[in-house]
Design a protein around this motif. Structure first.
Motif: not given
Length: 356
Positions: A347-355, A215-218
Motif C-alpha cells: 500500500h505504501m508503493l501504491r499510495h506513492k504511485a497515485q498520490c 502515515p495517513v492515506g494508505y
C-alpha cells in the motif's frame, strides 16, 4: 494450482512443499538500491523456525535462507528477488500410518477432493511449512517500509487464558516462549500448555499485531481497503479462523457516541481521543497505530483418537503421531507480523504511485 501469489505492486509468489527438497519465494516490486543481505532476512526466520521450545514442534529446521537473485553489491536491483530455504529435517515416515486417513479439522479431505493427488507427508502445499516464505517476504517488506514504521506482535490469549492488558510490556515478549507481553501470565501459560501437550491434545490462541508510524492515506475506500487486505493476508495463514480490526466485534456492543473516535487539534495537527477504528477508517489509514487481532484454531494433528474416514470411504479412528505444535499460535506471531508488513509495503508503493 492458482493462488500462490500475494500483493499488487509489492508481490511475492511462494513454492515448495513441507516434505519436498526445499521451499522458496520470488519477491517482485522491491524498489532498487535498498540495502539487503541474507542476514536481514535470517533474523526474522529465526524467530519463526521450529524446535525452539517444548511448546512448539520438535522438527529441527535451520531455515537457512539463500538469496539467488535481485541483489548486487548488497543492494536491491529492482528485479525479482528469489529466495530458497532447504528442508533438512523432514521425517516423512511419521505420516505412513495415516496416509490413507483424513485428519478431522485438517485440509486433508478438501485438498484431496479438489486436486485428487495429495501429498500426505505433512500436508504438502497445505502445510504451514510454507509460511517461512511469508516471513522471508515480510523481512524484505520491512526494508521497503523503512525505520519509521514498526510492526510488533504478541500473543494475548491461549485457550481460555487471557493476558491482563494493564500489564502490557513489549520488552517482555523476548523474555518468554509465548511472545507474551504480560510477565505475570507466562508461568500460568507454561503450566496450562504443558498439561495440554502431555494429554496429547492442542489448543488455540489469539494474536495481536500493532503497526506504528503508518502515515495517513494508505488504502482506498472501495475494494482495496487496507484493512480488507490485512484481513485477507491474515486469513490466508494456516489455522486462522477470524480477524478483527481495532475494537472489532466488540464495537457491536457500543453506542455511536462510545465508538466514535473524537478528534481534536494537538501541536497544530489532527489527533484522536481514542482508537476504536484500529487506525483505519473507510479503508484508509488514519495515522494512528493499526491494531489487528486474529484467532488461531487448535491444530488437528493430535495424539488423542478422533473418528474419521479413509480415502476409500470407510469409517475408522485416527491418532496423529510425530512432531506437532500443541499451540500453533506461538509461531503464528512472526508470520502475522510479516503479512502485515507485506500489506503495508504494497500500500505504501501504491499510495506513492497515485498520490505523491
Amino acid at each position: 494450482m492458482s493462488g500462490n501469489s500475494f500483493g499488487h505492486l509489492f508481490k511475492f509468489t511462494t513454492f515448495g512443499e513441507s516434505h519436498g527438497s526445499a521451499i522458496g519465494c520470488v519477491v517482485d516490486g522491491t524498489p532498487p538500491n535498498i540495502s539487503l543481505t541474507e542476514e536481514d532476512i535470517q533474523i526474522w526466520l529465526d524467530k519463526r523456525k521450529p524446535g525452539q521450545s517444548r511448546f512448539t514442534t520438535q522438527r529441527k529446521e535451520t531455515d537457512q535462507v539463500k538469496i539467488l537473485s535481485g541483489i548486487f553489491k548488497g543492494k536491491t536491483t529492482g528485479t525479482p528477488i528469489s529466495l530458497i530455504i532447504e528442508n533438512t529435517d523432514h521425517r516423512s515416515k511419521d505420516y505412513d500410518d495415516i496416509k490413507d486417513l483424513y485428519r478431522p479439522g485438517h485440509a486433508d479431505y478438501t485438498y484431496h477432493k479438489k486436486y485428487g493427488n495429495r501429498d500426505y507427508r505433512g500436508s504438502g502445499r497445505a502445510s504451514a511449512r510454507e509460511t517461512a516464505n511469508r516471513v522471508a517476504a515480510g523481512a524484505i517488506a520491512r526494508k521497503v517500509l523503512g525505520n519509521k514504521i514498526t510492526i510488533k506482535g504478541a500473543m494475548i490469549q491461549i485457550g481460555t487464558k487471557k493476558i491482563n492488558r494493564n500489564n502490557w510490556d513489549w520488552d517482555e515478549i523476548n523474555n518468554n516462549d509465548f511472545w507474551c507481553p504480560d510477565q505475570k501470565q507466562v508461568e500460568k501459560w507454561e503450566i496450562y500448555l504443558d498439561n495440554i501437550r502431555k494429554s496429547g491434545s492442542s489448543i488455540g490462541a489469539v494474536i495481536e499485531i500493532q503497526a506504528s508510524g503508518v502515515p495517513v492515506g494508505y488504502g482506498s475506500p472501495v475494494y482495496d481497503k487496507v484493512d480488507a487486505d490485512i484481513a485477507k493476508a491474515l486469513m490466508s495463514i494456516n489455522a486462522v479462523k477470524g480477524v478483527e480490526i481495532g475494537t472489532g466485534f466488540a464495537s457491536a456492543e457500543l453506542s455511536g457516541e462510545q465508538n466514535a473516535d473524537e478528534m481534536f487539534i494537538k501541536d497544530n495537527q489532527p489527533a484522536f481521543k481514542s482508537n476504536n477504528a484500529g487506525g483505519i477508517i473507510g479503508g484508509i489509514s488514519t495515522g494512528q497505530d493499526i491494531v489487528v487481532r486474529f484467532a488461531v484454531k487448535p491444530t488437528s494433528s493430535i495424539l488423542n483418537p478422533r473418528k474419521t474416514i479413509t480415502t476409500l470411504g470407510q469409517e475408522t479412528e485416527i491418532s496423529t503421531k510425530g512432531r506437532h505444535d500443541p499451540c500453533v499460535g506461538i509461531r503464528g506471531v512472526p508470520i502475522g507480523e510479516a503479512m502485515v508488513a507485506c500489506v503495508l509495503a504494497d500500500h505504501m508503493l501504491r499510495h506513492k504511485a497515485q498520490c505523491e
